[in-house]
Structure formats: structure tokens, C-alpha cells
Design a protein around this motif. Structure first.
Motif, PDB file in Angstrom:
ATOM      1  N   SER A  47       0.837  -1.214   0.000  1.00  0.00           N
ATOM      2  CA  SER A  47       0.000   0.000   0.000  1.00  0.00           C
ATOM      3  C   SER A  47       0.863   1.251   0.000  1.00  0.00           C
ATOM      4  O   SER A  47       0.600   2.219  -0.730  1.00  0.00           O
ATOM      5  CB  SER A  47      -0.905   0.028   1.233  1.00  0.00           C
ATOM      6  OG  SER A  47      -1.638  -1.155   1.332  1.00  0.00           O
ATOM      7  N   GLU A  48       1.912   1.239   0.812  1.00  0.00           N
ATOM      8  CA  GLU A  48       2.794   2.409   0.882  1.00  0.00           C
ATOM      9  C   GLU A  48       3.559   2.631  -0.425  1.00  0.00           C
ATOM     10  O   GLU A  48       3.799   3.776  -0.829  1.00  0.00           O
ATOM     11  CB  GLU A  48       3.770   2.276   2.060  1.00  0.00           C
ATOM     12  CG  GLU A  48       3.160   2.619   3.394  1.00  0.00           C
ATOM     13  CD  GLU A  48       2.508   4.009   3.423  1.00  0.00           C
ATOM     14  OE1 GLU A  48       3.101   4.958   2.885  1.00  0.00           O
ATOM     15  OE2 GLU A  48       1.400   4.118   3.960  1.00  0.00           O
ATOM     16  N   GLU A  50       2.392   2.022  -3.301  1.00  0.00           N
ATOM     17  CA  GLU A  50       1.398   2.665  -4.181  1.00  0.00           C
ATOM     18  C   GLU A  50       1.233   4.139  -3.842  1.00  0.00           C
ATOM     19  O   GLU A  50       1.193   4.998  -4.711  1.00  0.00           O
ATOM     20  CB  GLU A  50       0.043   1.974  -4.019  1.00  0.00           C
ATOM     21  CG  GLU A  50      -0.107   0.759  -4.887  1.00  0.00           C
ATOM     22  CD  GLU A  50      -1.523   0.204  -4.799  1.00  0.00           C
ATOM     23  OE1 GLU A  50      -1.666  -0.896  -4.304  1.00  0.00           O
ATOM     24  OE2 GLU A  50      -2.468   0.899  -5.223  1.00  0.00           O
ATOM     25  N   ASN A  51       1.141   4.406  -2.535  1.00  0.00           N
ATOM     26  CA  ASN A  51       0.941   5.789  -2.099  1.00  0.00           C
ATOM     27  C   ASN A  51       2.129   6.683  -2.448  1.00  0.00           C
ATOM     28  O   ASN A  51       1.969   7.788  -2.956  1.00  0.00           O
ATOM     29  CB  ASN A  51       0.744   5.839  -0.577  1.00  0.00           C
ATOM     30  CG  ASN A  51      -0.600   5.275  -0.139  1.00  0.00           C
ATOM     31  OD1 ASN A  51      -1.567   5.330  -0.887  1.00  0.00           O
ATOM     32  ND2 ASN A  51      -0.636   4.726   1.061  1.00  0.00           N
ATOM     33  N   ASP A  54       3.688   5.515  -6.430  1.00  0.00           N
ATOM     34  CA  ASP A  54       2.715   5.421  -7.513  1.00  0.00           C
ATOM     35  C   ASP A  54       2.915   4.167  -8.371  1.00  0.00           C
ATOM     36  O   ASP A  54       2.704   4.198  -9.579  1.00  0.00           O
ATOM     37  CB  ASP A  54       2.797   6.683  -8.389  1.00  0.00           C
ATOM     38  CG  ASP A  54       1.448   7.010  -8.993  1.00  0.00           C
ATOM     39  OD1 ASP A  54       0.447   6.444  -8.532  1.00  0.00           O
ATOM     40  OD2 ASP A  54       1.412   7.815  -9.946  1.00  0.00           O
ATOM     41  N   MET A  56       2.071  -0.106  -8.615  1.00  0.00           N
ATOM     42  CA  MET A  56       1.321  -1.228  -8.055  1.00  0.00           C
ATOM     43  C   MET A  56       2.152  -2.494  -8.206  1.00  0.00           C
ATOM     44  O   MET A  56       2.362  -2.968  -9.312  1.00  0.00           O
ATOM     45  CB  MET A  56      -0.008  -1.401  -8.793  1.00  0.00           C
ATOM     46  CG  MET A  56      -1.096  -0.458  -8.315  1.00  0.00           C
ATOM     47  SD  MET A  56      -2.603  -0.595  -9.278  1.00  0.00           S
ATOM     48  CE  MET A  56      -3.352  -2.032  -8.539  1.00  0.00           C
TER      49      MET A  56
ATOM     50  N   LEU B  92      -4.456   3.349   2.208  1.00  0.00           N
ATOM     51  CA  LEU B  92      -4.261   3.968   0.898  1.00  0.00           C
ATOM     52  C   LEU B  92      -4.599   5.450   0.910  1.00  0.00           C
ATOM     53  O   LEU B  92      -5.519   5.889   1.599  1.00  0.00           O
ATOM     54  CB  LEU B  92      -5.130   3.268  -0.148  1.00  0.00           C
ATOM     55  CG  LEU B  92      -4.752   1.821  -0.481  1.00  0.00           C
ATOM     56  CD1 LEU B  92      -5.732   1.249  -1.500  1.00  0.00           C
ATOM     57  CD2 LEU B  92      -3.328   1.711  -1.014  1.00  0.00           C
ATOM     58  N   LYS B  93      -3.844   6.174   0.107  1.00  0.00           N
ATOM     59  CA  LYS B  93      -4.144   7.593  -0.072  1.00  0.00           C
ATOM     60  C   LYS B  93      -5.059   7.758  -1.287  1.00  0.00           C
ATOM     61  O   LYS B  93      -5.325   6.792  -2.005  1.00  0.00           O
ATOM     62  CB  LYS B  93      -2.852   8.378  -0.236  1.00  0.00           C
ATOM     63  CG  LYS B  93      -2.033   8.410   1.053  1.00  0.00           C
ATOM     64  CD  LYS B  93      -0.777   9.233   0.889  1.00  0.00           C
ATOM     65  CE  LYS B  93       0.031   9.215   2.187  1.00  0.00           C
ATOM     66  NZ  LYS B  93       1.395   9.704   1.971  1.00  0.00           N
ATOM     67  N   LYS B  95      -5.028   8.943  -4.411  1.00  0.00           N
ATOM     68  CA  LYS B  95      -4.753   8.507  -5.783  1.00  0.00           C
ATOM     69  C   LYS B  95      -4.727   6.983  -5.891  1.00  0.00           C
ATOM     70  O   LYS B  95      -5.327   6.392  -6.798  1.00  0.00           O
ATOM     71  CB  LYS B  95      -3.403   9.086  -6.233  1.00  0.00           C
ATOM     72  CG  LYS B  95      -3.130   8.863  -7.705  1.00  0.00           C
ATOM     73  CD  LYS B  95      -1.846   9.559  -8.122  1.00  0.00           C
ATOM     74  CE  LYS B  95      -1.532   9.256  -9.569  1.00  0.00           C
ATOM     75  NZ  LYS B  95      -0.211   9.721  -9.960  1.00  0.00           N
ATOM     76  N   ALA B  96      -4.043   6.357  -4.942  1.00  0.00           N
ATOM     77  CA  ALA B  96      -3.938   4.892  -4.971  1.00  0.00           C
ATOM     78  C   ALA B  96      -5.309   4.245  -4.787  1.00  0.00           C
ATOM     79  O   ALA B  96      -5.649   3.270  -5.463  1.00  0.00           O
ATOM     80  CB  ALA B  96      -2.970   4.424  -3.893  1.00  0.00           C
ATOM     81  N   ARG B  99      -7.438   4.494  -7.928  1.00  0.00           N
ATOM     82  CA  ARG B  99      -7.045   3.513  -8.942  1.00  0.00           C
ATOM     83  C   ARG B  99      -7.550   2.117  -8.563  1.00  0.00           C
ATOM     84  O   ARG B  99      -8.080   1.403  -9.392  1.00  0.00           O
ATOM     85  CB  ARG B  99      -5.518   3.519  -9.069  1.00  0.00           C
ATOM     86  CG  ARG B  99      -5.002   2.720 -10.232  1.00  0.00           C
ATOM     87  CD  ARG B  99      -3.554   3.022 -10.494  1.00  0.00           C
ATOM     88  NE  ARG B  99      -2.794   2.976  -9.245  1.00  0.00           N
ATOM     89  CZ  ARG B  99      -1.566   3.458  -9.106  1.00  0.00           C
ATOM     90  NH1 ARG B  99      -0.961   4.031 -10.115  1.00  0.00           N
ATOM     91  NH2 ARG B  99      -0.925   3.376  -7.965  1.00  0.00           N
TER      92      ARG B  99
END
Lengths: 79, 335
Positions: A47-48, A50-51, A54, A56, B92-93, B95-96, B99
Motif C-alpha cells: 500500500s505504501e 502505491e501511495n 505510484d 502497483m 491507501l491515499k 490517488k492509490a 485507482r
């Protein structure tokens, strides 16, 4: 972001997710022996990533990484 | 009246909003429709609204039974995202999450996390791994709980236990080789689950091949340590052990083997196995020799109810599990 910066960032995120000190970790640190975390911590780490970066990375790919360096490779592939 | 009939009645008293991210699946839509039409739940179909409406029409369903949430509609999505990121301790923030919410499974769970739905019901198209990951990422785990696990409810003909023919058992499906901390989490979660679903006062036995020191070894040490952790974390719960299965559920055996005060020995209504080897074999024994009906697995350990159904499940089983999850959600709100 060059490789060194990326490594530092991933180490910082790993340290955060696993409650460790970033200075004690390197790209050679292993998830199983050095970090010995539960699967929920890997979920937090993914998750981090992704945050903050950006990207996955699939949980099963991240979970298959032996070292933090392996994870940096995966992140680099996705960037 | 069977236990499932009672659970159906309970659901009708307080229907919960159930989000279905796999509603285009024929069996899933039928289960959502029939449980919604009969007043057990309020079904919310999450996906491509035009496609879902067309499918509902084609399948001959009255569309007014459903609430549709279109994952392509930006205004509502933004509202859900804003509410989610404003919550403390979310992973999650903006933007994530945005998506991830392109996937109806994540969309539904985000709705659940912010109270727009009470339960997400999935697992017919997504794998168990997909559902568990989305659950951990979006719904999160209960504070103090170290693993996701499951319990099942066995209805055993001829068994006369402290809850009649019913016995809750876990974990027989999810956590393969729990350490002591995880085993403690399984026991704690199991107590909460049976209380939410059935209103039972849980009496939870941690079983293995020893009763209060009658056997020794590392397999038993783990169970003892798990018991210590569980009692320390939740002194309000009746969790006791280590017991053999008969000492846990048969009063006469407990009277002989348990020579101290116990609110659980001989009258346990929840039994916790030491690992998945035991759990899987035990369920097969109960089914094969005890001719029991087994309901579940019910996932536990999440902040709110997450459900995963078997991919080969028939509509009748899906409906049963939808209603069980709705009653659990209603029960968890009462705390």
C-alpha cells in the motif's frame, strides 16, 4: 529517481511497514530472517509503495522477494 | 427450526446493506435478488450500471429490488474517497485508492469502510486471496488481532452439547500453522464472531492432545502460550484450556480431568484447533462420521465483516452465507 534514491526510499518504506530502523536495513536484508513480519505488514508495504511511488506491485510478487533489493527490482520494473 | 432458519429470521428483523461487486455473475445476482426480494438484506450491485441493469432485465428481475452503484460515476466515487482518506489508520491515499476502486471489489470495500455498505460479499469470480488482500488493504484488521482466520458452525445430529446440536469450530480453513499469538487471535475473533452471529455467551476451549498438563511437548506449549496471550488480551472472554476435545465438550469427562474451576470445560460452545491439519481433519470427521451440516467458513479478524464464498457454491449456499454475513454485521453494530 536514480537507483540509489529508489533503494533508499524503498528501505524507508520497508522500515515503516515493519517497524524497524531504516539505518539497520540494506538491500541485502531479507524479509524472512531479518524482518520476520506477518503477511499484514507486506500488505501495508505494498500500500505504501502505491501511495509514495505510484506503483502497483502485486502482493504475490512482493511476497516472493527474498531481499529488499529484489523488491527494489520489482518496483523499478513497474515504474 | 434449523439454525439457518433462525438466522434468516434474525436477518429479516434488521436487514443490512450488502454490496455485491460480482453481480454480473448469474448465481451471485440471483442470490442478491432473492435475499433482497424476501427482505433479508438490502442488495447494492456495484459495477458497470448499464451492464448490470441490462443483465437484471434479461434475467427477469424486478430492478427496484436493487440499488445500483456505477463505478464510472465520479461524484459518488469522490465522496467515498474523501470519506475514506479522512479516516484514521487507513492504508491507501487518494490517488492509490481511486485507482484500486476501478475494481468493483475494492470499490465495494471502500463503501463498506465508510459506512455506505455493511458487508461486501464476493468470492465467486475473485479468488480467496483477492478477497483477503482487498479486505486487509481497505477494511483493515481489528486492533490487537494478528491474523485473519475463520470459524465454521457445525450442526451435528445427535450431539447434545451446551448449545444443543451446534458447535462453533475454528480455524479449519484459513490460517495454516498459527504461532501462539495468532492462535490467541483466532480464539478471540471466534468468540466475537459467535456472539455477533448467534448472540451466544462464548465459552471457548483451546484443544490439543493434553488436558491441563497431562501431556508435554512443544505442540502443547504453543497452545498454553496462546491461552495466556488470549486471557491477557481479553480477560472479559471465557477462553480456557489446554483441554482434550472430550474434556472441552463432555461434562462427565471434564469432571474427571479438570480439577479446578472452569467456565468452559465440559460445556464449550467454541472449539479452537491448534493448527489447520487438525482443523481440516476434524471437519471431515464431523461431516463423515457425525453427518453434520457445516456452515462457513466465516472470515474473521477484519474491522468489519468480509465474506468469501466458494467459487463452486450453488445459489442456495451463497444465499445462506449472504444472510449469515448480514446478521454478523448487524450483531457487530450492537457492541
Amino acid at each position: 529517481m536514480d537507483r540509489k534514491e529508489l533503494e533508499a526510499k524503498v528501505i524507508e518504506l520497508v522500515a515503516m511497514a515493519y517497524g524497524k530502523n531504516a539505518e539497520d536495513l540494506s538491500v541485502d536484508s531479507t524479509f524472512k530472517e531479518d524482518l520476520a513480519g506477518a503477511s499484514i505488514q507486506m500488505v501495508g508495504l505494498v500500500s505504501e509503495l502505491e501511495n509514495e511511488l505510484d506503483v502497483m506491485v502485486a502482493l504475490q510478487d512482493a511476497s516472493a522477494c527474498v531481499t529488499i533489493g529484489d523488491l527494489v527490482d520489482k518496483v523499478e520494473e513497474e515504474m | 427450526m434449523s439454525v439457518l432458519d433462525k438466522i434468516y429470521e434474525k436477518a429479516k428483523e434488521n436487514p443490512q446493506k450488502v454490496a455485491f461487486p460480482e453481480a454480473s455473475n448469474e448465481k451471485m445476482m440471483q442470490a442478491a435478488y432473492e435475499t433482497g426480494r424476501d427482505g433479508y438484506i438490502i442488495p447494492i450491485l456495484v459495477g458497470d450500471e448499464a451492464e448490470l441493469r441490462a443483465l437484471a432485465k434479461e434475467r427477469g428481475y424486478d430492478e427496484s429490488v436493487f440499488t445500483f452503484v456505477d463505478i464510472h460515476e465520479e461524484e459518488y466515487k469522490s465522496k467515498v474517497i474523501a470519506a475514506y482518506v479522512a479516516k484514521p489508520d487507513t492504508k491507501l491515499k487518494e490517488k492509490a485508492l481511486g485507482r484500486r476502486m476501478e475494481n468493483p471489489l475494492y470499490y465495494s470495500m471502500a463503501m463498506q469502510a465508510v459506512g455506505e455498505a455493511d458487508v461486501t460479499f464476493a468470492g465467486i469470480d475473485n479468488t480467496t486471496g483477492d478477497v483477503l488482500l482487498a479486505g486487509q488493504m481497505i477494511i483493515g484488521m481489528k486492533p490487537g488481532i494478528s491474523t485473519i482466520s475463520s470459524i465454521g458452525l457445525a450442526d451435528i445430529p445427535g450431539y447434545e452439547g451446551s448449545e444443543g446440536s451446534l458447535l462453533a469450530i475454528g480455524d479449519s480453513a484459513v490460517c495454516t500453522n498459527p504461532n501462539a499469538e495468532q492462535l490467541a487471535s483466532i480464539a478471540i475473533s471466534a468468540c466475537d464472531t459467535v456472539h455477533e452471529l448467534l448472540g451466544w455467551e462464548p465459552r471457548c476451549a483451546m484443544v490439543c492432545y493434553s488436558t491441563l498438563g497431562s501431556g508435554q511437548g512443544e505442540l502443547i506449549d504453543k497452545v498454553k502460550e496462546a491461552l495466556r496471550i488470549a486471557n491477557e488480551q481479553r480477560p472479559d472472554l471465557n477462553i480456557d484450556g489446554e483441554f482434550q476435545l472430550d474434556a472441552a465438550i463432555v461434562p462427565a469427562v471434564a469432571a474427571k480431568k479438570v480439577k479446578r474451576e472452569s467456565k468452559v470445560a465440559g460445556k464449550a460452545n467454541v472449539v479452537i484447533w491448534p493448527d489447520l491439519n487438525v482443523g481440516n481433519v476434524a471437519v471431515k470427521l464431523i461431516q463423515q462420521f457425525g453427518h453434520a451440516d457445516a456452515y462457513g467458513p466465516m472470515l474473521q479478524g477484519f474491522n468489519s465483516v468480509v465474506c468469501d464464498c466458494s467459487r463452486g457454491a450453488p445459489v442456495s449456499e451463497i444465499k445462506g452465507n449472504v444472510v449469515i454475513s448480514a446478521v454478523r454485521a448487524a450483531g457487530s453494530k450492537k457492541k
